[in-house]
Design a protein around this motif. Sequence first.
Motif, PDB file in Angstrom:
ATOM      1  N   UNK A  55       0.829  -1.204   0.000  1.00  0.00           N
ATOM      2  CA  UNK A  55       0.000   0.000   0.000  1.00  0.00           C
ATOM      3  C   UNK A  55       0.868   1.261   0.000  1.00  0.00           C
ATOM      4  N   UNK A  56       0.235   2.395  -0.296  1.00  0.00           N
ATOM      5  CA  UNK A  56       0.860   3.723  -0.253  1.00  0.00           C
ATOM      6  C   UNK A  56       2.125   3.818  -1.106  1.00  0.00           C
ATOM      7  N   UNK A  57       2.163   3.082  -2.208  1.00  0.00           N
ATOM      8  CA  UNK A  57       3.360   3.126  -3.049  1.00  0.00           C
ATOM      9  C   UNK A  57       3.498   4.464  -3.773  1.00  0.00           C
ATOM     10  N   UNK A  58       2.396   5.178  -3.999  1.00  0.00           N
ATOM     11  CA  UNK A  58       2.482   6.490  -4.635  1.00  0.00           C
ATOM     12  C   UNK A  58       3.256   7.470  -3.766  1.00  0.00           C
ATOM     13  N   UNK A  59       3.084   7.371  -2.449  1.00  0.00           N
ATOM     14  CA  UNK A  59       3.724   8.300  -1.517  1.00  0.00           C
ATOM     15  C   UNK A  59       4.995   7.758  -0.886  1.00  0.00           C
ATOM     16  N   UNK A  60       5.100   6.440  -0.764  1.00  0.00           N
ATOM     17  CA  UNK A  60       6.229   5.830  -0.055  1.00  0.00           C
ATOM     18  C   UNK A  60       6.776   4.657  -0.862  1.00  0.00           C
ATOM     19  N   UNK A  61       7.121   4.901  -2.094  1.00  0.00           N
ATOM     20  CA  UNK A  61       7.563   3.808  -2.960  1.00  0.00           C
ATOM     21  C   UNK A  61       8.590   2.936  -2.241  1.00  0.00           C
ATOM     22  N   UNK A  62       8.240   1.675  -2.065  1.00  0.00           N
ATOM     23  CA  UNK A  62       9.072   0.717  -1.332  1.00  0.00           C
ATOM     24  C   UNK A  62       9.244  -0.546  -2.154  1.00  0.00           C
ATOM     25  N   UNK A  63      10.470  -0.975  -2.311  1.00  0.00           N
ATOM     26  CA  UNK A  63      10.754  -2.242  -2.989  1.00  0.00           C
ATOM     27  C   UNK A  63      10.503  -3.372  -1.998  1.00  0.00           C
ATOM     28  N   UNK A  64       9.448  -4.154  -2.238  1.00  0.00           N
ATOM     29  CA  UNK A  64       9.104  -5.222  -1.292  1.00  0.00           C
ATOM     30  C   UNK A  64       9.759  -6.553  -1.650  1.00  0.00           C
ATOM     31  N   UNK A  65      10.521  -6.606  -2.738  1.00  0.00           N
ATOM     32  CA  UNK A  65      11.290  -7.822  -3.006  1.00  0.00           C
ATOM     33  C   UNK A  65      12.254  -8.038  -1.841  1.00  0.00           C
ATOM     34  N   UNK A  66      12.391  -9.260  -1.342  1.00  0.00           N
ATOM     35  CA  UNK A  66      13.237  -9.482  -0.160  1.00  0.00           C
ATOM     36  C   UNK A  66      14.661  -8.959  -0.352  1.00  0.00           C
ATOM     37  N   UNK A  67      15.137  -8.203   0.625  1.00  0.00           N
ATOM     38  CA  UNK A  67      16.521  -7.727   0.604  1.00  0.00           C
ATOM     39  C   UNK A  67      17.468  -8.804   1.111  1.00  0.00           C
ATOM     40  N   UNK A  68      16.935  -9.709   1.933  1.00  0.00           N
ATOM     41  CA  UNK A  68      17.714 -10.834   2.441  1.00  0.00           C
ATOM     42  C   UNK A  68      16.781 -12.018   2.620  1.00  0.00           C
ATOM     43  N   UNK A  69      17.233 -13.179   2.244  1.00  0.00           N
ATOM     44  CA  UNK A  69      16.461 -14.404   2.453  1.00  0.00           C
ATOM     45  C   UNK A  69      17.410 -15.550   2.765  1.00  0.00           C
ATOM     46  N   UNK A  70      16.933 -16.510   3.529  1.00  0.00           N
ATOM     47  CA  UNK A  70      17.677 -17.733   3.801  1.00  0.00           C
ATOM     48  C   UNK A  70      16.697 -18.892   3.722  1.00  0.00           C
ATOM     49  N   UNK A  71      17.077 -19.952   3.021  1.00  0.00           N
ATOM     50  CA  UNK A  71      16.141 -21.060   2.822  1.00  0.00           C
ATOM     51  C   UNK A  71      16.900 -22.347   2.512  1.00  0.00           C
TER      52      UNK A  71
END
Length: 362
Positions: free
Chosen positions: A243-259
């Motif tokens: 949500x609120x990507x127009x005002x707070x554009x955020x890259x939600x692709x994981x910056x770190x992952x472990x699996x």
Amino acid sequence: MSFVTGLLLIDAPASALNNLGSIPGARTDNTVGVKMIKARDGAYPYVSAQAFRYWLRTTLEDAQIGWQKAPIYREEKVAYTDANPILFWDDDLFGYMRAPSGKKSAQEKRAADTSRAGETPTSDTITRVSPFRVSTLVSIAPVSVTEDFGVMARHEGDPVPHEHQFYRTTLKGLFSLDLHAAGTFSYRQKTGFRNLDDGRIEMARQRGLELVEADKSYRLPLAERVQRVKTLFEGLAHLEGGAKQTLHYTDVAPALTIMAVTRGGNHIFGHVVGATGRGQPEFKLEALAEALTVFADDLLSAVYIGWTRGYLDDERGRFEQALQDGGLLAPFRGQIQIAHPRVAFQAMAAALAAPGHEGWLD
């Protein structure tokens, strides 16, 4: 049974990714608040599992990577997918519940709706527990939520005030994929396990699905099951939403992952990332070393770590130093693969499809 067991971090530098609507008693009538857990030590912003699953579904549908999505049907206050995991990949991996109304009026409306011409007939209540599981994504530490005040003033007359909340944090979430359940559909007469009614059982027979009598289930060919799982991880690699990507554009692709692929569904990486006393993310090397030692017999694959350069570089340097000779993680150096998160997800998908790993999906 085998599971892909994973952890991911989303960097939210100034974000409002999941909101709760208006806040009663706020100084403006249209103040929008963020979802948060209020605890004794402060407020923890979060993203619901439902929101995350929505991001992933829409990413899979829009990424042009071959995802076969199920059509959605609506009846007054009820909405549901086609609930056919044989044909549709999200019904397979994300689960469903379908309880057809027996009322004559409802049956007549369905029959008259031309948009439902391709719907799979449903004769009985069917449900499927999602093989893909995800936790709520929660801030790693309590934060002070910012109240942002603004106005709409592009018109004559008094400006219209509005407010909304946002935060700066790192969100941590866990995910798990039951590899045995992927592409395997039960017809047991038990709530949550009756994935197929009589019509879908007949479709499974006609399409030549493997009958697994011991489990009272039908199973897709291995190549099709692997393709669906691979595509799911492609979606995680390209994740978009929030949500609120127009005002707070955020890259939600994981910056770190472990699996890793593990035997059993218990999550072995849940405590390897935490927060420092200043609320900053910290990779807990001792916790990872302990998990890799205690659960050594349950690890079936390499440990894939995806880490974006530029994110927590000091922590990454400390982690890479621990892999060197004499370091805390040196004994596990051959098990750990570290790359960009997108590459890590792709490597996991490739490992699932590699010859010799068919047993992971048994």
